[in-house]
Design an enzyme around this catalytic site. Structure first.
Site, mmCIF file in Angstrom:
data_model
loop_
_atom_site.group_PDB
_atom_site.id
_atom_site.type_symbol
_atom_site.label_atom_id
_atom_site.label_comp_id
_atom_site.label_asym_id
_atom_site.label_seq_id
_atom_site.Cartn_x
_atom_site.Cartn_y
_atom_site.Cartn_z
ATOM 1 N N LYS A 114 3.082 -2.652 -7.504
ATOM 2 C CA LYS A 114 4.407 -2.432 -7.887
ATOM 3 C C LYS A 114 5.449 -3.108 -6.944
ATOM 4 C CE LYS A 114 7.813 -1.142 -10.873
ATOM 5 N NZ LYS A 114 7.794 -1.507 -12.063
ATOM 6 N N HIS A 120 9.585 -33.606 -23.112
ATOM 7 C CA HIS A 120 9.192 -34.389 -21.878
ATOM 8 C C HIS A 120 7.774 -34.172 -21.143
ATOM 9 C CE1 HIS A 120 13.342 -35.834 -21.939
ATOM 10 N NE2 HIS A 120 13.842 -34.551 -22.225
ATOM 11 N N ASN A 167 0.527 0.064 6.039
ATOM 12 C CA ASN A 167 1.239 -1.023 5.009
ATOM 13 C C ASN A 167 1.742 -1.983 5.772
ATOM 14 O OD1 ASN A 167 2.003 -1.880 2.950
ATOM 15 N ND2 ASN A 167 3.945 -0.844 2.521
ATOM 16 N N GLY A 168 1.371 -3.191 5.579
ATOM 17 C CA GLY A 168 1.879 -4.251 6.258
ATOM 18 C C GLY A 168 0.873 -5.555 6.602
ATOM 19 N N LYS A 207 5.505 -11.516 -18.406
ATOM 20 C CA LYS A 207 4.853 -10.043 -18.825
ATOM 21 C C LYS A 207 3.496 -10.179 -19.612
ATOM 22 C CE LYS A 207 7.560 -7.173 -17.595
ATOM 23 N NZ LYS A 207 7.548 -8.117 -16.314
ATOM 24 N N GLU A 242 10.822 -14.598 -18.692
ATOM 25 C CA GLU A 242 10.233 -13.240 -18.493
ATOM 26 C C GLU A 242 8.992 -12.843 -19.432
ATOM 27 O OE1 GLU A 242 10.032 -9.287 -17.320
ATOM 28 O OE2 GLU A 242 10.626 -10.930 -16.367
ATOM 29 N N CYS A 269 0.798 -1.176 -0.034
ATOM 30 C CA CYS A 269 0.119 -0.055 -0.021
ATOM 31 C C CYS A 269 0.822 1.186 -0.036
ATOM 32 C CB CYS A 269 -0.873 0.104 1.114
ATOM 33 S SG CYS A 269 -1.888 -1.418 1.250
ATOM 34 N N GLU A 293 1.041 -11.105 -16.851
ATOM 35 C CA GLU A 293 0.838 -9.791 -15.841
ATOM 36 C C GLU A 293 -0.113 -8.790 -16.413
ATOM 37 O OE1 GLU A 293 4.627 -8.856 -13.236
ATOM 38 O OE2 GLU A 293 4.793 -8.410 -15.374
ATOM 39 N N ARG A 336 1.204 1.197 -5.985
ATOM 40 C CA ARG A 336 1.536 0.555 -4.933
ATOM 41 C C ARG A 336 0.129 -0.314 -4.306
ATOM 42 N NH1 ARG A 336 5.606 0.531 -1.229
ATOM 43 N NH2 ARG A 336 7.480 1.567 -1.816
ATOM 44 N N TRP A 391 -3.664 -1.944 -1.330
ATOM 45 C CA TRP A 391 -3.747 -3.063 -2.117
ATOM 46 C C TRP A 391 -4.072 -4.284 -1.073
ATOM 47 C CZ3 TRP A 391 -1.315 -8.075 -1.554
ATOM 48 C CH2 TRP A 391 -1.356 -8.688 -2.619
#
Length: 611
Positions: free
Chosen positions: A606, A507, A100-101, A488, A484, A2, A491, A27, A74
């Site tokens: 983020k 495999h 935040n936490g 992306k 990556e 947050c 996301e 955030r 968040w």
């Protein structure tokens, strides 16, 4: 994850708080709120949804006051609705708090407070803290004493800011495991924020709090303390980037802007560090630790998400060119087993924000075991930068888009320079060093060439806009790029995608291949190129829709794949920088094609500052 902002000074606080929240919206964007001291009490305005909803509510309510706090959330405890939005208040409305936490002992404290008669209006762990402060606040006590007393009873991670009409014109802030800084303004202005983006519009002078610190902010200045009450001094830092860096600058999205900023960000990470005549690099953050680095026998890299992928590329680089064994660990898993960290191990943490909670926890575990620690971070003055023994800054500037782009390529270049530094001190010759440096020097211009493919890749995204699944395949240095690229796409477009070592397809996962499956194959001209060509044949035989990223004309692939994306040639160690960029553009344009919120993808934030 947050965002917190606070202001006390001579001006109306509401516009300043909203401006600070705008800088922190990456955030969290589940809900947002403000609390202001209006002379007769605390006025709270909060709304679920994005910051625009709060801005409309603030315009309507027109809250007044020159001292206040604000928050963008968040969600962790409790769904994103209005009761769970911050700020939270005491039952009498005289104390307001943002947080935040995660408070790990919230339930046990909640039970004690329920027995004492407190009523809870939300599902959050945060509301426990504001009621606990109220419970411990006795007549005549300054607010900071009540806050510090409450925090001594709390287990978990927090960054908090508190205001109260009982002790007006004052903000108390505290942190333990969640970032928080003080902004020192002019003319009696003091600010607080989760990072510099919250305060940069008013000041460049910031003070970073350490874990276990709390601070009192008043118009005349600030005081910092340890939680037990001892006053301490914390250094002032200068923020070097401009507020314009946080604007879109004519681009439709921050993500696209930051993709196109990569030539500049790569020049910045290398600026003043390349010693071309010596075939070496100057790395100021580690130059005083050459003796320690000379004793390194093994590197353990700790990171999360995109930074973990950069660490994998770094593993290939360091093992090939510096001949140092490297293990790349998920930071979130590292401390939950019994890792082997013998003498001669370097614990290397990679984090864009420098505040990633899991990476900090892994670093703490490494420090407890007595090994050297190093950080590669973008945010100057961040917790990881201050906690590690030495390290490198990226100097990539602020990255606002939630999906990391320019930080990833800058991390790979930083790792390349560190590789060259270590290799030159072990076995690389001057000639080999010069060749490596020349390839580094050419990278920004080569990335500019890749960016010229933007329209071509946009058309490709339109052609594949209906895809529900994607596979990304690579070998050697290109395997982390495949991971990556898939990340992306997931996301920002919400398309299911997987990155895989190309040879591992046979495999098991090859069973997924059919004529509806797009497969992106990373096939630059490198030592495993012919092997990848064979893997392409396997995909083609099963009617996959093939997109190949190549580093030349690749005539042997003409007609064998549906689409060729050509990038310039460089040494194998640096090819991941060039092959990454078209995958970033593909993810971006796929997301836009599907109408997704590119800069603020659902469920993501983020900076992951909670475990």
């Amino acid at each position: 994850m947050c965002g917190i902002v606070g202001y006390v000074g001579p001006k109306e606080a509401a516009p300043i708080l909203l401006q600070g929240l705008k800088g922190l919206e990456y955030r969290g964007y589940d809900s947002a709120g403000v609390a202001l001291l209006n002379g007769s009490g605390v006025q709270v305005v909060k709304r679920p949804g994005k910051l625009s909803a709060l801005a409309e509510a603030v315009d309507e309510a027109d809250p007044r006051g020159t001292c206040g706090i604000a928050h963008t959330r968040w969600a962790t405890h409790g769904v994103p609705n209005q009761p769970n939005a911050h700020p939270h208040t005491s039952s009498d409305g005289e104390i307001a708090l943002v947080h935040n936490g995660i408070i790990e002992n919230a339930e046990s404290i909640r039970m004690q407070l329920l027995e004492a008669g407190y009523v809870f209006a939300s599902e959050t762990d945060t509301e426990v803290v504001v009621h606990l402060i109220d419970h411990l606040w006795t007549d005549g006590m300054p607010m900071e004493d009540a806050v510090s007393a409450a925090l001594r009873s709390i287990d978990g991670a927090y960054g908090i800011a508190v205001v109260s009409s009982r002790d007006p014109n004052k903000i108390v802030v505290a942190r333990d495991g969640s970032p928080l800084l003080i902004g020192v303004g002019k003319n009696g202005e003091m600010l607080a924020g989760s990072d510099a983006a919250a305060v940069i519009a008013l000041t460049r002078q910031v003070v970073y709090l350490d874990d276990g610190d709390y601070a009192v902010l008043e118009p005349e200045g600030y005081r910092t303390y340890k939680l037990e009450g001892t006053e301490v001094s914390r250094s002032m830092h200068q923020v070097t980037w401009d507020v314009e860096a946080m604007e879109k600058g004519g681009y439709e999205h921050f993500m696209l802007k930051e993709i196109f900023e990569q030539p500049a960000s790569l020049r910045d990470v290398m600026r003043g560090r390349l010693l071309e005549e010596e075939g070496d690099v100057r790395l100021g953050g580690i130059e005083n630790h050459e003796f320690d680095l000379g004793r390194i026998k093994r590197i353990v890299t700790m990171a999360c998400g995109t930074s973990w992928h950069a660490g994998l590329v770094g593993e290939y680089m360091l093992e090939e060119h510096a001949r140092i064994p490297v293990d790349v660990e998920y930071a979130s898993e590292f401390r939950y087993r019994n890792p082997v960290l013998e003498e001669g191990t370097l614990a290397l943490a990679i984090s864009q924000s420098g505040e990633t909670a899991d990476t900090m926890a892994a670093l703490h575990e490494a420090k407890q075991r007595g090994v050297q620690t190093m950080g590669i971070v973008n945010a100057v003055g961040s917790t990881i930068a201050r906690y590690t023994d030495f390290g490198l800054y990226l100097h990539a500037g602020p990255e606002i888009g939630v999906a990391s782009t320019k930080a990833f390529t800058s991390q790979m270049v930083a790792l390349a320079m560190f590789t060259l530094y270590m290799g030159r001190r072990r076995h690389l010759s001057v000639v080999q060093g010069r060749e490596f440096l020349e390839a580094l020097r050419m990278l920004p211009e080569q990335v500019e060439q890749v960016l010229e493919l933007n329209d071509e890749i946009k058309a490709l995204a339109e052609a594949y806009g209906d895809a529900r699944n994607f596979l990304y395949l690579g070998r050697g240095y290109q395997f982390p790029v495949a991971l990556e690229g898939a990340l992306k796409l997931k996301e920002v477009s919400y398309i299911h995608a997987e990155g895989y070592p190309a040879a591992e397809m046979k495999h098991g996962p090859i069973a997924l291949i059919d004529d509806d499956m797009p497969v992106v194959v990373l096939a630059p001209r490198d030592p495993v190129y012919q092997k990848v060509v064979s893997n392409i044949e396997e995909m083609k035989a099963r009617h996959a829709r093939l997109i190949a990223v190549v580093s030349d004309d690749a005539p042997e692939l003409q007609g064998r794949v549906d689409h060729l994306i050509r990038v310039p040639q460089t040494i194998p160690a640096l090819l991941p920088v060039l092959t990454t960029v078209p995958l970033q553009l593909l993810a971006y344009h796929m997301a836009v094609q599907r109408g997704a919120d590119v800069d603020q993808p659902r469920n993501l934030a983020k900076s992951v500052t909670v475990e």
